[in-house]
Design an enzyme around this catalytic site. Structure first.
Site, mmCIF file in Angstrom:
data_model
loop_
_atom_site.group_PDB
_atom_site.id
_atom_site.type_symbol
_atom_site.label_atom_id
_atom_site.label_comp_id
_atom_site.label_asym_id
_atom_site.label_seq_id
_atom_site.Cartn_x
_atom_site.Cartn_y
_atom_site.Cartn_z
ATOM 1 N N GLU A 176 109.821 125.429 -65.518
ATOM 2 C CA GLU A 176 108.810 124.717 -64.747
ATOM 3 C C GLU A 176 107.802 123.961 -65.600
ATOM 4 O OE1 GLU A 176 106.429 127.049 -62.036
ATOM 5 O OE2 GLU A 176 106.428 128.766 -63.355
ATOM 6 N N TRP A 231 99.845 116.429 -52.637
ATOM 7 C CA TRP A 231 101.184 116.776 -53.090
ATOM 8 C C TRP A 231 102.098 116.212 -52.005
ATOM 9 C CZ3 TRP A 231 105.426 119.571 -51.345
ATOM 10 C CH2 TRP A 231 106.396 119.878 -52.310
ATOM 11 N N CYS A 246 98.280 120.163 -51.565
ATOM 12 C CA CYS A 246 97.182 119.289 -51.187
ATOM 13 C C CYS A 246 95.883 120.102 -51.205
ATOM 14 C CB CYS A 246 97.339 118.663 -49.810
ATOM 15 S SG CYS A 246 98.799 117.635 -49.648
ATOM 16 N N ASN A 250 96.100 118.715 -44.912
ATOM 17 C CA ASN A 250 96.981 119.523 -45.754
ATOM 18 C C ASN A 250 97.951 120.200 -44.798
ATOM 19 O OD1 ASN A 250 98.120 121.383 -47.506
ATOM 20 N ND2 ASN A 250 96.330 122.731 -47.530
ATOM 21 N N GLY A 251 99.258 120.013 -45.015
ATOM 22 C CA GLY A 251 100.244 120.631 -44.127
ATOM 23 C C GLY A 251 101.274 119.614 -43.671
ATOM 24 N N GLU A 258 112.207 135.672 -64.862
ATOM 25 C CA GLU A 258 110.844 135.148 -64.910
ATOM 26 C C GLU A 258 110.626 134.315 -66.183
ATOM 27 O OE1 GLU A 258 108.578 134.667 -62.960
ATOM 28 O OE2 GLU A 258 106.738 134.505 -64.115
ATOM 29 N N LYS A 305 109.605 130.322 -66.227
ATOM 30 C CA LYS A 305 108.443 129.777 -66.930
ATOM 31 C C LYS A 305 108.856 128.571 -67.766
ATOM 32 C CE LYS A 305 106.027 131.127 -65.094
ATOM 33 N NZ LYS A 305 106.040 132.072 -64.024
ATOM 34 N N HIS A 363 131.097 137.561 -67.302
ATOM 35 C CA HIS A 363 131.844 137.148 -66.103
ATOM 36 C C HIS A 363 131.703 135.649 -65.841
ATOM 37 C CE1 HIS A 363 132.810 141.276 -65.123
ATOM 38 N NE2 HIS A 363 131.553 141.589 -65.398
ATOM 39 N N LYS A 376 100.473 124.406 -57.124
ATOM 40 C CA LYS A 376 100.241 125.833 -57.315
ATOM 41 C C LYS A 376 100.647 126.661 -56.096
ATOM 42 C CE LYS A 376 98.632 129.474 -59.396
ATOM 43 N NZ LYS A 376 99.580 130.045 -60.376
ATOM 44 N N ARG A 436 96.528 122.050 -56.779
ATOM 45 C CA ARG A 436 97.279 122.100 -55.521
ATOM 46 C C ARG A 436 98.123 120.851 -55.306
ATOM 47 N NH1 ARG A 436 95.141 126.008 -52.005
ATOM 48 N NH2 ARG A 436 96.235 125.000 -50.304
#
Ligand code: M6R
Length: 614
Positions: free
Chosen positions: A494, A75, A2, A101-102, A487, A491, A510, A609, A27
């Site tokens: 996402e 968000w 947010c 926000n929160g 990583e 990428k 394995h 983000k 955000r």
């Protein structure tokens, strides 16, 4: 998560709020809205599902000539993304409006209590509970808005950054925060509020960061006032933000992610500037030098981080173990905080975070502090909560990272960790002069090597086109490049929504080897390092089972070229720095696959983000 903005001054608030929301869209982008106190004192609230573009269309033709207002890009946490759940929320009597926000953790209890007093709710959000609580206290306890906010927040459990305005008051915004970022920009007779100071840098560079448990009274024509929840006046510190507007724009690139990938030769220069002497190779980091007793006395180093920062930390662990001979552990902050980890006062806990606002990492820091450990931050965002809440730290200095997929922050984090390990290893005497010189020379060589990697972008785009069909990928690497494989896979997942797994190359046999077929490409990281021969055997195992291999290999490696189906050549670096080089073509591969799949790479679905909620 947010984005929140606010403005009070002499200009029209709406364009400033919309501009700020655009910069904050990274955000969250489920819905957006603004609320303003109109010149006649009326409260106008406009909000809708979707991005800021949708809000702008919705505002077309509406009266927006206010000089005070607040705005929000969401968000979703509580309640699906729709018009009703969008912010700003307003009290049942329509008197006050708030952005948040929160997460208000005890919202259910508060909601039931307010319902018992006849308050009727429209949305499913926790935020609407808070705005009604503030209004309830304001009316029943007969106090002004700032006092009602303060008293309400004393009853709230959770994280918040809020801004509140009220009908009939065209001059004043009340803002407060607890564990969610909030900055107030001080202009000429005007104030700007934002959850990210960089979004208001075009108006002012003078920033006040509101502290945890503080309430700010932001009033036109008056000096800023900040109070604690216990009503004590707090000190106000103005920080000068050293950012330019061009840092926040795409600079001719179609996406922030591509811009940020291409910036890496420069961001590494910025990261090592003043820290690695280009003539002598000497590394000086004030965070190590000024706390040398804590570092030399460290029983262990524990990295706490999430996502990409966690991957960088896995490399940090290897760097500290091999160069400083200190036992090192890496923890997901989100797991660490809910265990009862054994911590000692002589532990060093390193919190790694691009944004410096990740809620889980902040909570892990709190735990480490309680245990008396020395807490060190590796952050990008200057003045962020983690940067301010740690005992010491090192900024990665890669500039604002706006693309949701982290790229230049990863290479900056690994670079900082390598410098830390060098500085400490030298002091501990665990590094030979030759090793020290090799790695520090390696750091200085990185910018040119990254430029070389980026010169192959077109070839990587072609490769991405070939593999756009694939529904699953596996990424293999060993040693320092096992985290790079993780990583690379993250990428791809996402931004392209393609399933991808990173695996230590030798572990493949394995289990995951059962997945190998002609439909599932393997990205194998096979540079010339101490695991080269072994990784090559793992690549042969994939080929023997009909798998298609894209190898990231050292320039000119004919052996790998013969075995792999496709190759990406990279310059050879010192083993511990190779992930910095290798991660760049993996970022490009993910980027182009996502583009060919028609994804929105800068705003991938469901993501935001910085994750400022648990
Ligand atoms: O700001 P932080 O480094 O604390 O963020 C941690 C993760 O949320 C972040 O790395 C996330 O995984 C990125 N989207 C990865 O590209």
């Amino acid at each position: 998560m947010c984005g929140i903005v606010g403005y009070v001054g002499d200009r029209q608030a709406c364009p400033i709020l919309l501009g700020g929301l655009r910069r904050l869209e990274y955000r969250g982008y489920d819905s957006a809205g603004v609320a303003m106190v109109m010149p006649d004192g009326d409260l106008a609230v406009y909000k809708c599902k979707g991005k800021v573009d949708a809000l702008e269309k919705y505002l077309d033709g509406k009266a927006t000539d206010a000089t005070i207002g607040i705005g929000h890009t969401r968000w979703a946490t509580h309640g699906e993304p729709n018009d009703t759940n969008a912010h700003p929320h307003y009290s049942a009597d329509g008197r006050i409006a708030m952005i948040h926000n929160g997460i208000i953790e005890n919202y259910r209890v508060l909601k039931e209590a307010l319902q018992a007093h006849g308050v009727v709710f429209r949305s499913e959000t926790d935020s609407e509970v808070l705005v009604n609580l503030i209004e309830y206290i304001r009316t029943t306890e007969g106090c002004d808005l700032a006092e009602a906010v303060r008293r309400s927040l004393k009853r709230v459990v959770g994280a918040y950054a809020i801004a509140v305005i009220e009908r009939g008051n065209t001059d004043r915004i009340i803002a407060a925060r607890q564990s969610s970022p909030m900055a107030i920009g001080i202009g000429n007779g005007e104030y700007f509020i934002s959850s990210d100071a960089s979004s208001i840098v075009e108006y002012t560079q003078d920033i006040v960061y509101v502290g945890d448990g503080e309430v700010a009274v932001v009033e036109r024509g008056k000096a800023l006032q900040v109070f604690t929840l216990d009503n004590q006046e707090a000190d106000i510190q103005v920080t000068r933000l050293d950012l330019s507007i061009s840092d926040l724009e795409r600079g001719g690139y179609p996406h922030f992610m591509l811009k940020e990938i291409n910036e890496q030769p420069r961001t590494i220069v910025d990261c090592i500037r003043g820290r690695v002497n280009p003539d002598t190779g000497q590394v000086i980091l004030s965070g190590i030098r000024d706390n040398i007793d804590r570092w030399l006395g460290a029983r262990r180093v524990i990295f706490v981080a999430c996502g990409t920062s966690w991957h960088a930390s896995l490399i940090g662990k290897q760097l500290f173990e091999s160069m400083c001979r200190i036992p090192a552990e890496v923890e997901y902050a989100s797991e660490f905080r809910y265990r009862r980890p054994v911590l000692f006062p002589d532990d060093v806990v390193i919190a790694v975070s691009q944004s410096g606002e990740t809620a889980d990492t902040l909570a892990a820091i709190a735990l480490a502090r309680e245990a008396g450990a020395f807490v060190y931050g590796i952050c990008n965002v200057i003045g962020s909560s983690i940067a301010r809440g740690t005992d010491s730290g090192t900024y990665i200095h890669v500039g604002p990272e706006i693309g949701v997929a982290s790229t230049k922050a990863f290479t900056g984090q690994v670079t900082v960790m390598a410098m830390m390990a060098l500085a400490l290893g030298e002091r501990k005497g665990t590094l030979s002069a030759a090793q020290y010189a090799e790695v520090s020379r390696g750091l200085l060589a990185l910018p040119d090597q990254l430029r070389e990697v980026l010169s192959h972008s077109e070839q990587i785009a072609d490769l991405a086109k070939i593999f756009t069909y694939a529904r699953n990928f596996i990424y293999l690497g060993r040693g320092y490049n096992y985290p790079t494989a993780l990583e690379g896979a993250l990428k791809l997942k996402e931004i392209s929504y393609v399933h991808a797994e990173g695996y230590p190359a030798a572990e493949m046999k394995h289990g995951p080897i059962a997945l190998i077929d002609a439909e599932m490409p393997t990205v194998a990281i096979v540079p010339h390092d101490s695991t080269y021969e072994k990784t090559l055997s793992n690549v042969e195992e994939v080929k023997a089972r009909g798998g298609k291999v894209i190898a990231v290999m050292a320039r000119g490696d004919e052996m790998v070229r013969r075995i792999a189906d496709y190759v990406i050549e990279v310059p050879s670096a010192v083993e511990c720095l190779q992930p910095i080089i290798v991660s760049v073509p993996l970022q490009l591969l993910a980027y182009y696959i996502a583009i060919y799949k028609g994804r929105n790479v800068d705003q991938p679905r469901n993501l935001a983000k910085s994750v400022t909620v648990e």
